[in-house]
Design an enzyme around this catalytic site. Structure first.
Site, PDB file in Angstrom:
ATOM      1  N   CYS A   8      -9.116 -30.974  52.266  1.00  0.00           N
ATOM      2  CA  CYS A   8      -9.352 -30.554  53.651  1.00  0.00           C
ATOM      3  C   CYS A   8      -8.688 -29.193  53.859  1.00  0.00           C
ATOM      4  O   CYS A   8      -8.452 -28.474  52.887  1.00  0.00           O
ATOM      5  CB  CYS A   8      -8.871 -31.619  54.651  1.00  0.00           C
ATOM      6  SG  CYS A   8      -7.100 -31.932  54.645  1.00  0.00           S
ATOM      7  N   ASN A  11      -4.284 -30.274  54.347  1.00  0.00           N
ATOM      8  CA  ASN A  11      -3.764 -31.347  53.470  1.00  0.00           C
ATOM      9  C   ASN A  11      -2.629 -32.135  54.153  1.00  0.00           C
ATOM     10  O   ASN A  11      -1.690 -32.592  53.517  1.00  0.00           O
ATOM     11  CB  ASN A  11      -3.306 -30.803  52.111  1.00  0.00           C
ATOM     12  CG  ASN A  11      -3.055 -31.895  51.059  1.00  0.00           C
ATOM     13  OD1 ASN A  11      -2.201 -31.743  50.200  1.00  0.00           O
ATOM     14  ND2 ASN A  11      -3.783 -32.990  51.118  1.00  0.00           N
ATOM     15  N   CYS A  13      -3.731 -34.059  57.353  1.00  0.00           N
ATOM     16  CA  CYS A  13      -4.393 -35.070  58.200  1.00  0.00           C
ATOM     17  C   CYS A  13      -5.457 -35.851  57.439  1.00  0.00           C
ATOM     18  O   CYS A  13      -5.272 -37.022  57.109  1.00  0.00           O
ATOM     19  CB  CYS A  13      -5.034 -34.415  59.425  1.00  0.00           C
ATOM     20  SG  CYS A  13      -3.852 -33.610  60.539  1.00  0.00           S
ATOM     21  N   ARG A  14      -6.605 -35.238  57.163  1.00  0.00           N
ATOM     22  CA  ARG A  14      -7.762 -35.976  56.642  1.00  0.00           C
ATOM     23  C   ARG A  14      -7.673 -36.308  55.159  1.00  0.00           C
ATOM     24  O   ARG A  14      -7.872 -37.461  54.760  1.00  0.00           O
ATOM     25  CB  ARG A  14      -9.057 -35.178  56.907  1.00  0.00           C
ATOM     26  CG  ARG A  14      -9.421 -35.069  58.366  1.00  0.00           C
ATOM     27  CD  ARG A  14     -10.478 -34.007  58.594  1.00  0.00           C
ATOM     28  NE  ARG A  14      -9.979 -32.666  58.273  1.00  0.00           N
ATOM     29  CZ  ARG A  14     -10.689 -31.556  58.280  1.00  0.00           C
ATOM     30  NH1 ARG A  14     -11.980 -31.629  58.586  1.00  0.00           N
ATOM     31  NH2 ARG A  14     -10.147 -30.398  57.998  1.00  0.00           N
ATOM     32  N   SER A  15      -7.415 -35.288  54.311  1.00  0.00           N
ATOM     33  CA  SER A  15      -7.446 -35.594  52.872  1.00  0.00           C
ATOM     34  C   SER A  15      -6.295 -36.494  52.428  1.00  0.00           C
ATOM     35  O   SER A  15      -6.498 -37.344  51.553  1.00  0.00           O
ATOM     36  CB  SER A  15      -7.541 -34.316  52.028  1.00  0.00           C
ATOM     37  OG  SER A  15      -6.423 -33.481  52.172  1.00  0.00           O
ATOM     38  N   ASP A 124     -11.849 -33.046  62.514  1.00  0.00           N
ATOM     39  CA  ASP A 124     -10.450 -32.731  62.215  1.00  0.00           C
ATOM     40  C   ASP A 124      -9.543 -33.265  63.326  1.00  0.00           C
ATOM     41  O   ASP A 124      -9.528 -32.730  64.436  1.00  0.00           O
ATOM     42  CB  ASP A 124     -10.276 -31.214  62.072  1.00  0.00           C
ATOM     43  CG  ASP A 124      -8.947 -30.871  61.425  1.00  0.00           C
ATOM     44  OD1 ASP A 124      -8.023 -31.716  61.476  1.00  0.00           O
ATOM     45  OD2 ASP A 124      -8.837 -29.763  60.877  1.00  0.00           O
TER      46      ASP A 124
HETATM   47  P1  4NP Z   1      -6.421 -31.263  57.974  1.00  0.00           P
HETATM   48  O1  4NP Z   1      -6.054 -30.812  59.468  1.00  0.00           O
HETATM   49  O2  4NP Z   1      -7.228 -30.142  57.377  1.00  0.00           O
HETATM   50  O3  4NP Z   1      -7.207 -32.513  58.160  1.00  0.00           O
HETATM   51  O4  4NP Z   1      -5.100 -31.490  57.278  1.00  0.00           O
HETATM   52  C1  4NP Z   1      -5.422 -29.589  59.763  1.00  0.00           C
HETATM   53  C2  4NP Z   1      -4.057 -29.470  59.604  1.00  0.00           C
HETATM   54  C3  4NP Z   1      -3.442 -28.298  59.906  1.00  0.00           C
HETATM   55  C4  4NP Z   1      -4.181 -27.223  60.378  1.00  0.00           C
HETATM   56  C5  4NP Z   1      -5.545 -27.341  60.528  1.00  0.00           C
HETATM   57  C6  4NP Z   1      -6.169 -28.531  60.214  1.00  0.00           C
HETATM   58  N1  4NP Z   1      -3.539 -26.013  60.710  1.00  0.00           N
HETATM   59  O5  4NP Z   1      -4.242 -25.077  61.192  1.00  0.00           O
HETATM   60  O6  4NP Z   1      -2.335 -25.883  60.538  1.00  0.00           O
END
Ligand code: 4NP
Length: 156
Positions: A8, A11, A13-15, A124
């Site tokens: 994702c 790294n 939340c989702r993955s 997300d």
């Molecule tokens: P992820 O979510 O891609 O599912 O881990 C996010 C986590 C952090 C950020 C964006 C999306 N960020 O912009 O910091």
């Protein structure tokens, strides 16, 4: 050994949720010696950090372990290390594709595991706050993925 990596953006939340859920399923099926699960982000902002509190709380609720999981950035070497590279949304897939070695890589979009779902990307929760929605998709998609791996690698 079959190697699987979920990708994702951050790294956190989702993955990592997909990694933890998939590893839980692999453990339940007694396949830990056959299938290795990892995750990575295309961005580097959260490298070294544990999963987001929302992902941790959700996994706690389902009694799924995220022990020792910390964020790392996806690198070109992952193209040769992993048999299944699974991106959570279209922009993750484009970012992975644009890395050196990415043009010829096989990249799976997570929602292609769930062709009957209206959503075509995993939303997300860093922005939506809806971790439960992600869990429902991740849980269903990981069941499909595990079946697919076992079909494609009959010895596992
Ligand atoms: P992820 O979510 O891609 O599912 O881990 C996010 C986590 C952090 C950020 C964006 C999306 N960020 O912009 O910091």
């Amino acid at each position: 050994m079959i190697n699987v990596v979920f990708v994702c953006l951050g790294n956190i939340c989702r993955s990592p949720m997909a990694e933890a859920v998939m590893r839980h399923k692999v453990m339940e099926k007694g396949l830990v010696e056959q299938i290795r699960i990892d995750s990575a982000g295309t961005g580097n902002w959260h490298v070294g950090k544990p999963p987001h509190e929302g992902t941790r709380k959700l996994l706690d609720g389902y009694q799924i372990s995220y022990a020792n999981m910390t964020a790392r950035q996806f690198v070109s070497a992952d193209f040769t290390e992993f048999d299944y590279i699974i991106c959570m949304d279209n922009s993750n897939a484009e970012n992975v594709r644009s890395l050196p070695g990415g043009e010829e890589a096989e990249i799976i979009k997570f929602m292609d595991l769930l062709p009957n779902e209206k959503l075509r990307e995993v939303p997300d929760p860093y922005y939506t706050g809806n971790f439960e929605e992600v869990y429902e998709l991740v849980n269903a998609g990981c069941d499909v993925l595990l079946n697919r791996i076992q079909e494609e690698h009959p010895l596992t």
